[in-house]
Design an enzyme around this catalytic site. Structure first.
Site, PDB file in Angstrom:
ATOM      1  N   LYS A 233       7.701   1.379   3.629  1.00  0.00           N
ATOM      2  CA  LYS A 233       7.076   0.559   4.669  1.00  0.00           C
ATOM      3  C   LYS A 233       7.816   0.735   5.990  1.00  0.00           C
ATOM      4  O   LYS A 233       9.004   1.041   5.988  1.00  0.00           O
ATOM      5  CB  LYS A 233       7.161  -0.922   4.262  1.00  0.00           C
TER       6      LYS A 233
ATOM      7  N   ARG B 282       0.097  -3.751  -8.591  1.00  0.00           N
ATOM      8  CA  ARG B 282      -0.868  -3.496  -9.675  1.00  0.00           C
ATOM      9  C   ARG B 282      -0.207  -2.757 -10.839  1.00  0.00           C
ATOM     10  O   ARG B 282      -0.634  -2.879 -11.975  1.00  0.00           O
ATOM     11  CB  ARG B 282      -2.071  -2.723  -9.108  1.00  0.00           C
TER      12      ARG B 282
HETATM   13  N1  BES Z   1       3.235  -6.441  -1.263  1.00  0.00           N
HETATM   14  C1  BES Z   1       2.300  -5.589  -0.626  1.00  0.00           C
HETATM   15  C2  BES Z   1       1.096  -6.350  -0.084  1.00  0.00           C
HETATM   16  C3  BES Z   1       1.373  -7.285   1.070  1.00  0.00           C
HETATM   17  C4  BES Z   1       1.179  -6.865   2.368  1.00  0.00           C
HETATM   18  C5  BES Z   1       1.746  -8.576   0.833  1.00  0.00           C
HETATM   19  C6  BES Z   1       1.391  -7.740   3.424  1.00  0.00           C
HETATM   20  C7  BES Z   1       1.964  -9.423   1.867  1.00  0.00           C
HETATM   21  C8  BES Z   1       1.781  -9.028   3.156  1.00  0.00           C
HETATM   22  C9  BES Z   1       1.790  -4.551  -1.610  1.00  0.00           C
HETATM   23  O1  BES Z   1       2.692  -4.146  -2.564  1.00  0.00           O
HETATM   24  C10 BES Z   1       1.425  -3.363  -0.806  1.00  0.00           C
HETATM   25  O2  BES Z   1       2.298  -2.770  -0.228  1.00  0.00           O
HETATM   26  N2  BES Z   1       0.143  -3.028  -0.783  1.00  0.00           N
HETATM   27  C11 BES Z   1      -0.324  -1.919  -0.040  1.00  0.00           C
HETATM   28  C12 BES Z   1      -1.334  -1.191  -0.867  1.00  0.00           C
HETATM   29  C13 BES Z   1      -1.750   0.123  -0.299  1.00  0.00           C
HETATM   30  C14 BES Z   1      -0.599   1.113  -0.378  1.00  0.00           C
HETATM   31  C15 BES Z   1      -2.932   0.630  -1.066  1.00  0.00           C
HETATM   32  C16 BES Z   1      -0.958  -2.443   1.241  1.00  0.00           C
HETATM   33  O3  BES Z   1      -1.584  -3.493   1.207  1.00  0.00           O
HETATM   34  O4  BES Z   1      -0.756  -1.817   2.275  1.00  0.00           O
HETATM   35 MN    MN Z   2       3.914  -2.557  -1.889  1.00  0.00          MN
END
Ligand code: BES
Ligand code: MN
Ligand code: ZN
Length: 492
Positions: A267, A341
């Site tokens: 990230k 997931r």
């Molecule tokens: N924990 C994140 C989702 C999230 C994002 C929670 C912002 C709270 C605030 C999750 O693990 C994630 O990173 N999801 C990705 C999925 C994508 C790579 C398909 C996302 O939402 O960007």
């Molecule tokens: Mn994530």
């Protein structure tokens, strides 16, 4: 925090020995009310003179008012007494009191109040007065210890609602506490210790599995996420047995990513600190168990928490790696940041052994859900209409809202890949739905629903911090099951 309720007129409450008094005043107060105490008179005057508008959240603040024993008396307008309006009024009233060291707060509910409205008021005041202290060297602790509610009409339903509010608030606060804690103060091991501390007592059991046991179960997907982390993973199994063992349990599965860097698909740096709340699903399961311990309803509940960090490392799982889940399905991990997931799917397979009446997973799963629904409603994903209806109703009653999202099979198209049974990500479109479609493949053996709380579990900005959602929704759902005579005949 302790709540109590008594039947009293405002003329009597103003003579009570309280540190402060909040008077909740609906926009259209009961016209037949003949209250002639100094506060009611003051409100009527202020309304007449145009100095106090009877609009949700408006506040009339008095200090040292003649005839009242409490120095601070705050009148706050609750509109039509809807849960959301009561929350706004309670927050505004508490903000007006904040600098005062209030230990014993009185609350007078003017007019006719339903049991549910009273519960909303109690929950909102507990919420507003919460203070995080754990990692401060000189914290200012919350002074508020006791809230005494009064109303002109008090019945058994009011008392039950308040007892529930007290237990729910304890659960909500526990969930906030763990989600707020920095990741170095909330490791998988620490979460497991917290679970063991909560699940104490005759009706509870708690089992904690480590890397060896998880490997033996074949949880290849969960283990793939944990590969990059030096902190050892934990798989937490909590049980609450409040009903006969013949009754199928409800299983709650909480995403327990104690920190989400994204792994190798890392990230960006901005606001990455907030990814400490990526275990809010797990925290909500802990919160529910806390509340269950206080209310002891006649129902069986299982809590499952797959807990690990998601870290980049020389050993970390890489984009393109294919792993075998506990279900036997192979997964191509195209993006290591779609890790929620991957830990949930193995927990969903593990849930089968309980022959559950329903399984609900709770997860800060996608940024796409934050974009779709913001912080107002959690995303609800299920193809079971009855379960959807029950969860929506529970959310409405609790003032902890959710919104049903579509689950058409066409949304799963993008998860197809040549190299495994399924990929862990699809394209950019409908990201919260494709995540749910991924999970659904592992939840075929029981009625299942998924709550995406990425937007609702955390408040960003100045008042940033955990909300404790959706503990109230889940508890309302469980309590409604416990009191359904067909499913759980009440003894007593
Ligand atoms: N924990 C994140 C989702 C999230 C994002 C929670 C912002 C709270 C605030 C999750 O693990 C994630 O990173 N999801 C990705 C999925 C994508 C790579 C398909 C996302 O939402 O960007
Ligand atoms: Mn994530
Ligand atoms: Zn995550």
């Amino acid at each position: 925090m302790n709540f109590e309720i008594q039947k009293r007129a405002l003329s009597r409450v103003i003579r009570d020995d309280l540190d402060a008094l909040i008077v909740f005043w609906p926009s259209q107060p009961d016209a037949t009310s003949t209250e002639k105490d100094p506060i009611s008179t003051l409100v009527q005057q202020a309304v007449q003179k145009g100095d106090f508008e009877l609009k949700t959240g408006s506040v009339l603040s008095t200090y040292g008012q003649a005839g009242t024993k409490a120095r601070h008396v705050i009148v706050a307008c609750t509109g039509e007494n809807k849960a959301t309006q009561i929350r706004i009024a309670a927050t505004a009233a508490w903000a007006a009191l904040k600098s005062a060291k209030v230990k014993h707060l009185g609350v007078y509910a003017h007019g006719q109040w339903s049991a549910n409205s009273l519960q909303s008021a109690a929950a909102a005041l507990a919420d507003a007065s919460y203070i995080y202290t754990t990692t401060l060297s000189k914290p200012s602790y919350r002074s508020l210890k006791q809230i005494t509610f009064s109303a002109s009409e008090v019945n058994a339903a009011h008392k039950t609602a308040l007892a529930q509010a007290q237990a729910l608030s304890a659960g909500v606060e526990l969930a906030k506490e763990w989600a707020n804690r920095p990741a170095n103060h909330a490791t998988p091991t620490m979460l497991a210790q917290a679970a063991q501390a909560i699940a104490k007592g005759a009706a509870f059991k708690c089992e904690v599995l480590g890397p060896k046991e998880v490997a033996k179960l074949g949880m290849g997907s969960f283990m793939a996420v944990a590969r990059g982390a030096a902190e050892p993973l934990r798989f937490i199994v909590m049980r609450y047995n409040g009903a006969s063992s013949t009754q199928a349990p409800v299983v709650l599965v909480g995403k327990g990513i104690t920190f989400d860097t994204g792994g190798i698909s890392m990230k960006p740096a901005a606001e990455m600190d907030e990814m400490k709340y990526d275990m809010s699903g797990a925290a909500s399961v802990l919160g529910v168990f806390k509340a269950l311990g206080e209310l002891k309803p006649e129902i069986n509940v299982v809590g499952l928490i797959p807990a690990t960090e998601n870290m980049p490392d020389g050993l970390a799982v890489k984009p393109g790696d294919v792993v075998t889940s506990m279900s036997g399905q192979t997964i191509e991990i195209l993006n290591t940041d779609a890790e929620g997931r991957l830990v949930l799917c193995d927990a969903l397979t593990y849930a089968e052994r309980f022959k559950p009446q329903a399984v609900i997973d709770i997860a800060t799963l996608t940024g796409a859900c934050v974009i779709a629904l913001g912080g107002v409603r959690s995303g609800l994903f299920t193809s079971d209409d009855e379960l959807a209806q029950q969860l929506q109703q529970a959310g409405d009653n609790a003032g902890d809202l959710c919104w049903r999202m579509p689950m058409d099979d066409e949304y799963a198209e993008g998860l197809k890949t040549r190299f495994a049974d399924v990929a862990n990500v699809a394209g950019r479109q409908a990201g919260s739905v494709t995540a749910a479609k991924f999970l659904q493949r592992f939840a075929k053996k029981y009625p299942w629903a998924h709550l995406d709380i990425a937007g609702t579990a955390w408040r960003s900005g100045a008042a940033k911090g955990a909300t404790g959602r959706p503990v109230a929704l889940l508890m309302h759902y469980l309590l409604s099951k416990a009191s359904t005579p067909a499913r759980a005949p009440r003894r007593r």
